[in-house]
Design a protein around this motif. Structure first.
Motif, PDB file in Angstrom:
ATOM      1  N   ARG A 106       6.619  10.169  -6.015  1.00 27.63           N
ATOM      2  CA  ARG A 106       6.289   9.923  -7.425  1.00 27.63           C
ATOM      3  C   ARG A 106       5.865  11.228  -8.112  1.00 27.63           C
ATOM      4  N   ALA A 107       5.155  12.081  -7.365  1.00 28.40           N
ATOM      5  CA  ALA A 107       4.721  13.359  -7.943  1.00 28.40           C
ATOM      6  C   ALA A 107       5.938  14.204  -8.317  1.00 28.40           C
TER       7      ALA A 107
ATOM      8  N   GLN B 120       7.699  12.656 -11.310  1.00 28.84           N
ATOM      9  CA  GLN B 120       6.951  12.844 -12.557  1.00 28.84           C
ATOM     10  C   GLN B 120       7.107  14.282 -13.059  1.00 28.84           C
TER      11      GLN B 120
ATOM     12  N   ALA C 176      -0.592  19.211  -8.166  1.00 31.43           N
ATOM     13  CA  ALA C 176       0.157  18.472  -7.138  1.00 31.43           C
ATOM     14  C   ALA C 176       0.211  19.270  -5.833  1.00 31.43           C
TER      15      ALA C 176
ATOM     16  N   LYS D 264      -2.108  21.463  -4.843  1.00 32.82           N
ATOM     17  CA  LYS D 264      -3.452  21.421  -4.250  1.00 32.82           C
ATOM     18  C   LYS D 264      -3.715  20.086  -3.549  1.00 32.82           C
ATOM     19  N   LEU D 265      -3.128  19.011  -4.076  1.00 31.41           N
ATOM     20  CA  LEU D 265      -3.308  17.695  -3.439  1.00 31.41           C
ATOM     21  C   LEU D 265      -2.359  17.536  -2.252  1.00 31.41           C
ATOM     22  N   ASP D 266      -1.586  18.583  -1.994  1.00 30.19           N
ATOM     23  CA  ASP D 266      -0.651  18.561  -0.870  1.00 30.19           C
ATOM     24  C   ASP D 266       0.427  17.488  -1.059  1.00 30.19           C
ATOM     25  N   LEU D 267       0.777  17.227  -2.316  1.00 34.92           N
ATOM     26  CA  LEU D 267       1.825  16.235  -2.610  1.00 34.92           C
ATOM     27  C   LEU D 267       3.161  16.923  -2.827  1.00 34.92           C
TER      28      LEU D 267
ATOM     29  N   MET E 227       0.857  -1.210   0.000  1.00 33.88           N
ATOM     30  CA  MET E 227       0.000   0.000   0.000  1.00 33.88           C
ATOM     31  C   MET E 227       0.880   1.243   0.000  1.00 33.88           C
ATOM     32  N   ASP E 228       0.605   2.151  -0.943  1.00 39.49           N
ATOM     33  CA  ASP E 228       1.393   3.377  -1.013  1.00 39.49           C
ATOM     34  C   ASP E 228       1.095   4.286   0.166  1.00 39.49           C
ATOM     35  N   THR E 229       2.108   4.880   0.731  1.00 40.81           N
ATOM     36  CA  THR E 229       1.903   5.924   1.726  1.00 40.81           C
ATOM     37  C   THR E 229       1.857   7.264   1.004  1.00 40.81           C
ATOM     38  N   LYS E 230       1.455   8.301   1.738  1.00 40.91           N
ATOM     39  CA  LYS E 230       1.442   9.643   1.149  1.00 40.91           C
ATOM     40  C   LYS E 230       2.847  10.028   0.687  1.00 40.91           C
ATOM     41  N   GLN E 231       3.841   9.612   1.474  1.00 48.39           N
ATOM     42  CA  GLN E 231       5.228   9.919   1.130  1.00 48.39           C
ATOM     43  C   GLN E 231       5.623   9.291  -0.221  1.00 48.39           C
TER      44      GLN E 231
ATOM     45  N   ILE F 207       3.608   8.555  -2.699  1.00 53.86           N
ATOM     46  CA  ILE F 207       2.891   9.249  -3.773  1.00 53.86           C
ATOM     47  C   ILE F 207       3.530  10.615  -4.019  1.00 53.86           C
TER      48      ILE F 207
END
Lengths: 94, 94
Positions: free
Chosen positions: A10-11, A14, A59, A61-64, A1-5, A7
């Protein structure tokens, strides 16, 4: 399972990949297709930068992605492209 | 701590919000600024759709949004804008 970290990482990856693609596209365009004075160059550049800025804003806005880091990525790319453009213009004028 | 599911939900919400903004922008533009036959209309539309498609692709690559659902969102928006445009053109011609 991916954590927020995961993702978030990856952001960032990318966005850097997409920035690099724009850099390459502009380089190819300057080397082969058109003169950098051509309006097409400006149009491609504007469109590509707009697309990337939309990804960055999304990205953020999604807080990534951190807001400042996101803007820095766009600024850095703009500066690099501007340098590429200047270097190419000088070479063409020789 | 956000789970992947939370972030994915925010990604969908954000894409729908951005699609709605484009819809409103185009509506305002048709109501007030220019005729839908004007090239400016096409340009604004193309630019906005390009920006949104970049966001969708980005979200798909981060595995936050399902590929098919992402494309569906873009298709739906295009169809709605096309209907808006047709309705407005017919009214203008009356």
């Amino acid at each position: 399972m991916d954590t927020k970290q995961d993702i978030s990482k990856r952001a960032y990856d990318q966005l850097h990949t997409d920035a690099e693609k724009i850099r390459q596209l502009i380089q190819v365009q300057m080397d082969n297709l058109t003169m950098p004075q051509c309006p097409l160059y400006e149009e491609v550049l504007d469109t590509q930068m707009f697309g990337l800025s939309r990804e960055v804003e999304f990205a953020i806005k999604l807080d990534l992605v951190d807001e400042q880091e996101g803007r820095q990525l766009l600024d850095n790319l703009e500066q690099e492209l501007s340098k590429l453009h200047d270097a190419h213009t000088k070479t063409s004028l020789k």
